[in-house]
Structures are given as C-alpha cells and as structure tokens.
Design a protein around this motif. Structure first.
Motif, PDB file in Angstrom:
ATOM      1  N   ARG A   1       0.883  -1.168   0.000  1.00  0.00           N
ATOM      2  CA  ARG A   1       0.000   0.000   0.000  1.00  0.00           C
ATOM      3  C   ARG A   1       0.924   1.222   0.000  1.00  0.00           C
ATOM      4  N   VAL A   2       0.920   1.962  -1.105  1.00  0.00           N
ATOM      5  CA  VAL A   2       1.950   2.976  -1.345  1.00  0.00           C
ATOM      6  C   VAL A   2       1.372   4.384  -1.237  1.00  0.00           C
ATOM      7  N   THR A   3       2.127   5.242  -0.564  1.00  0.00           N
ATOM      8  CA  THR A   3       1.824   6.671  -0.488  1.00  0.00           C
ATOM      9  C   THR A   3       3.023   7.444  -1.021  1.00  0.00           C
ATOM     10  N   VAL A   4       2.783   8.361  -1.960  1.00  0.00           N
ATOM     11  CA  VAL A   4       3.848   9.166  -2.559  1.00  0.00           C
ATOM     12  C   VAL A   4       3.743  10.595  -2.069  1.00  0.00           C
ATOM     13  N   LEU A   5       4.857  11.143  -1.593  1.00  0.00           N
ATOM     14  CA  LEU A   5       4.912  12.536  -1.139  1.00  0.00           C
ATOM     15  C   LEU A   5       5.650  13.371  -2.185  1.00  0.00           C
TER      16      LEU A   5
ATOM     17  N   LEU B   1      -1.800   6.375 -11.795  1.00  0.00           N
ATOM     18  CA  LEU B   1      -1.322   5.797 -10.535  1.00  0.00           C
ATOM     19  C   LEU B   1      -2.411   5.780  -9.471  1.00  0.00           C
ATOM     20  N   ARG B   2      -3.215   6.827  -9.411  1.00  0.00           N
ATOM     21  CA  ARG B   2      -4.336   6.843  -8.463  1.00  0.00           C
ATOM     22  C   ARG B   2      -5.327   5.728  -8.787  1.00  0.00           C
ATOM     23  N   ARG B   3      -5.519   5.471 -10.076  1.00  0.00           N
ATOM     24  CA  ARG B   3      -6.448   4.425 -10.495  1.00  0.00           C
ATOM     25  C   ARG B   3      -6.019   3.061  -9.950  1.00  0.00           C
TER      26      ARG B   3
ATOM     27  N   ILE C   1      -2.673   3.934  -5.638  1.00  0.00           N
ATOM     28  CA  ILE C   1      -1.529   4.622  -5.013  1.00  0.00           C
ATOM     29  C   ILE C   1      -2.001   5.981  -4.520  1.00  0.00           C
ATOM     30  N   GLU C   2      -1.696   6.294  -3.270  1.00  0.00           N
ATOM     31  CA  GLU C   2      -2.096   7.578  -2.691  1.00  0.00           C
ATOM     32  C   GLU C   2      -1.061   8.641  -3.052  1.00  0.00           C
ATOM     33  N   MET C   3      -1.539   9.741  -3.591  1.00  0.00           N
ATOM     34  CA  MET C   3      -0.661  10.841  -3.992  1.00  0.00           C
ATOM     35  C   MET C   3      -0.906  12.050  -3.086  1.00  0.00           C
TER      36      MET C   3
END
Length: 468
Positions: A203-207, A228-230, A233-235
């Motif tokens: 489960r990925v979150t990108v900052l 990526l959101r689809r 992935i949390e942006m």
C-alpha cells in the motif's frame, strides 16, 4: 606522453561513461589505466537500469495476472509473490551482464589495466590510488577522464539519517514486499518504484514536494497521476516531511498533511555526484553542487581532464553518459567531437510510460518560437483501442509558420518504443506535414505519431482505420 610515445589516459570509474571512454580511447591507440573503487559496471547494470527494469517487468506481470482489460473473458487470479525468489532471478541477470559487458571485456583487453582502489588527483598529470588490497600507487597520465557517477541523495529531513530508510539502490534488492510503503519524491525513479511495489502488493503513499514530475508539461503530470491513483496509489501533492522517526519497526513521518506511518520508507529525491574524494578544487576543476562542469567537448575547466555522465552537469541518463564518454575519448586522442543533446529522449518506465524528446510548449515559447501544438488522446490510436487501454495522449509541438517539429511528449503504453521515431524526425528537421505523410505500420503504437501529426490539418476522427 610516455617514453614509448603511446598516449596514456587515466579513467576513473567503470560505468557507462567510463567504459565508453576507455574502449573508444583504446580503439584510437591509447593505453588506459582504469581505476574503480567498488564494483565494476557502475550504476546502470548493478543498481540502476537493469535491476529496476526487471523489478518493474515482474510487477507488470503480477498486475496483469491480477487484473487486465480482458477479465470478462479471461479468468484472473492474484499471484503469490515470492520477492526473495524474484530478487535472486534479478540479481543473477545483473551478474551475468556485469561479467559479459564489463568484467570480461576489461579482463581480456590488452590496452587496459584495471586498478582496484580510490583515485585522488595530485595535480593535472598525476593520480594517487589508494588500493583496496592495501598500499598506494601513483599514476602519471597524459589525459584523464572522470566517470565516477552519482549516488542517491539524502535530503536534510530531521531524523532521516538515523533511520534505516531505503534508497533506489537498496529497494531493488529488498527481499520482502512491505505492507505499507511511503515514497518521498515524485520524479522518474520514485514513481517507477512506487508503482512496482504497489503492484507487488504494497500500500503505497507518494509525497511530492510540489506535484508529480514537476519539470514536465502539466498535462503529463496529470495523466500519470490519474493512472497511478487508479491503481490505488495515494498521492500527496504539496507535501513535505518535517521529521522522520523509526521505532518498533515502523517509520513515523510528521508532514504538513498529518502524521504518516509505514513499514518501509523509500527516499528518491535525486542523486549526488561522486566527486568529493577526487581533490578537484585543488587542481582547478570547477564543480556546481558537486557536479563537474564540462564544455561541449566534455572537457573540464582544466585542459586535458575530461568528464561525462552522472558526475557532471549533464542529464542523468546512461545513454547520455556513454555518448559523452565516447566523444570525450575522441577529443582526448586528437579528434574533434561534441555531444548534441538537442534531440535527447527520456523515458519513465511506469505503466503507462512517459516518453519525451525536444521542447515542451512552454519551453518553445520561452525560447521565442511561435508555436502550434496538438494533443491526440490514445482513444484515437487503433493499437490502444485493440489493447483495450486508451489511457494517455501524444502531444506534438511545432513551429507555427514552418510546421517543423519541436518536441513530443507521450503518455501511453510502450511510449518508450515510439519516442525514437520522434527523435529521428527532430534530427531530420521534419515538419508535421512530413510526418503525417509518412508510411507507418498499422496497429503499432508509433502510428500515433502520424495520427497526431495529421491533427494539425484534419479531424482524425473522420478518417477510416488506416487512412493515409
């Protein structure tokens, strides 16, 4: 020169730039002493291009087995991911290529001597090499080439240095898939690895400090973010960490978007040139933020000392490094060669891929061009339609009066495979009319370039499937 009148060139490093320089210079009659302090082969084969693309491909296959556009007619089942086994397969290929393309070539080359150790300039004609096996050796040279590459940068976030965070190097050999992964950074490397680990099960979150791919056309950023959101992935745009802590095998990040927690933290915020141990300032080689400044001939501010690749102020792509090393070798051995980066392609290996060459619309306007641009949605490209994957677009930027192509940006499946055609069109100074009139094979993604070029003069939605 040496007593035997053979030009002697010291090459520091053994990656893409250094190997190209050494082999080209030897081909042109020089004798080479190559100095490498670590593993032969540099970033690309060991910790960059090769292992990362293997990881990305494995993640792509994982994704397709779990979910594809053809699921209504094909059964899908989530695969079991054995990351340790995948890592073993990946590293075996890395070792195979390192042996074939670096170690064997250097071992068998009569004009190249390899020293295992760390080089430091004494003056503009001498190096001292601290040998890995002990002791030191002085090397006198007629010319020198620096190809020492770069390493992942560590941003100055309080607490970060005291934690076992991942870099793009260590992430590639991680033998387990973390349940929760935070990625600091929103450039090519950060997004490639973010998607790969997401597809493997994290489960990925990108900052992103500002936005994804902040140096690209905003339409590119938006399309990649949508893709990526689809995938879940949390942006987090406009988000920075102000403190990083690690305890009980958990990372805790204080950010302006709140407190974030993860099992692993990947920092991918750029790279730092490997130049600090070379004693460059003492001999007059100028740098900016550690990057060696070179001219069009790849020469540094000291005559006879050349450099190329990630340790310089050039773009950080291995094909740029290799081209620079090769041209530097020509110049070191009496020839004349320059590195023309006006049609330099770049590819980000996410899915969809991002591929660009030439000027964006904003860059063209800044350079004084009167421009006209067109954007072709991938739903207009037959290959994308039959793939049941029409996410993305192709954008062409042209000079308004002449129609000469100035740049292409593409977000599409396999965009990296079509961009070289745009490179050749730029090199040939082709117009969009020229491109639109060319023969392109039907049901290929590259046909999208022809269709995009045709949109400058016609409505492609009114054309038959393969109308010329």
């Amino acid at each position: 020169m040496n007593d035997d009148n053979t030009l002697h060139i010291a090459v520091i490093g053994s990656g893409g730039a250094a190997m190209a320089a050494a082999l080209k210079a030897a081909e042109r009659g020089a004798r080479i002493t190559l100095v490498e302090r670590g593993t032969l082969g540099g970033t690309c084969v060991n910790t960059g291009c090769v292992p990362s693309k293997i990881l990305i491909r494995a993640a792509h296959v994982t994704h397709l087995r779990r979910e594809s556009p053809f699921d209504p007619g094909l059964s899908a089942r989530a695969p079991i991911v054995d990351r340790a086994e995948l890592c073993e397969q990946q590293q075996a290929r890395v070792e195979e290529l390192r042996e074939a393309k670096y170690q064997r070539i250097l071992r068998d080359h009569p004009a190249i001597t390899v020293l295992d150790g760390e080089a430091r300039f004494i003056d503009a004609q001498h190096l001292t090499v601290k040998l890995n096996e002990g002791g030191e050796q002085t090397v006198r040279f007629d010319r020198a080439f620096i190809g020492t590459g770069a390493r992942p940068a560590e941003p100055p976030v309080p607490g970060l240095a005291d934690t076992p965070y991942l870099t793009s190097t260590s992430a590639l050999v991680l033998e387990s898939v973390p349940k929760r992964l935070i990625v600091i950074g929103a450039g090519f490397v950060a997004l490639e690895l973010a998607q790969a680990f997401s597809r493997l099960g994290s489960r990925v979150t990108v900052l992103a400090r500002s936005r994804l791919l902040s140096g690209e056309d905003p339409a590119v950023s938006d399309a990649v973010e949508t893709a990526l959101r689809r995938e879940g992935i949390e942006m987090l745009n406009q988000t920075q960490a102000s403190q990083v802590d690690y305890s009980d095998r958990e990372f805790v990040l204080a950010t302006n978007a709140g407190t974030l927690r993860a099992d692993q933290l990947l920092v991918a915020t750029g790279r730092t040139p490997n130049t600090e141990t070379l004693n460059l300032a003492a001999i007059g080689v100028e740098t900016a933020w550690g990057a060696i400044l070179v001219d069009a001939c790849l020469q540094t501010t000291v005559p006879g000392i050349y450099a190329a690749g990630d340790c310089t102020d050039q773009p950080g792509f291995v094909y740029v490094a290799a081209a620079g090393g090769s041209r530097a070798a020509v110049n070191m051995t009496g020839g004349e060669a320059t590195l023309d980066l006006s049609a330099m392609p770049s590819v980000m290996f996410t899915d969809p891929q991002l591929a660009t060459v030439g000027l964006t619309e904003v860059e063209a306007l800044q350079q004084g061009f009167s421009v006209e641009s067109r954007v072709l949605g991938m739903e207009n490209v037959p290959r994308a339609l039959v793939n049941f994957n029409t996410l993305g677009f192709i954008k062409m930027v042209a000079e308004r009066d002449s129609g000469r192509l100035l740049g292409v940006q593409a977000v599409a499946g396999e965009a990296g495979e079509l961009i070289q055609t745009a490179v050749m069109a730029l090199r040939a100074r082709m117009t969009v009319q020229d491109i639109g009139d060319e023969l392109f094979p039907y049901l290929t993604m590259v046909e999208g370039l022809k269709l995009c070029a045709q949109t400058f003069t016609k409505d492609v939605t009114q054309l038959s499937c393969c109308a010329g």
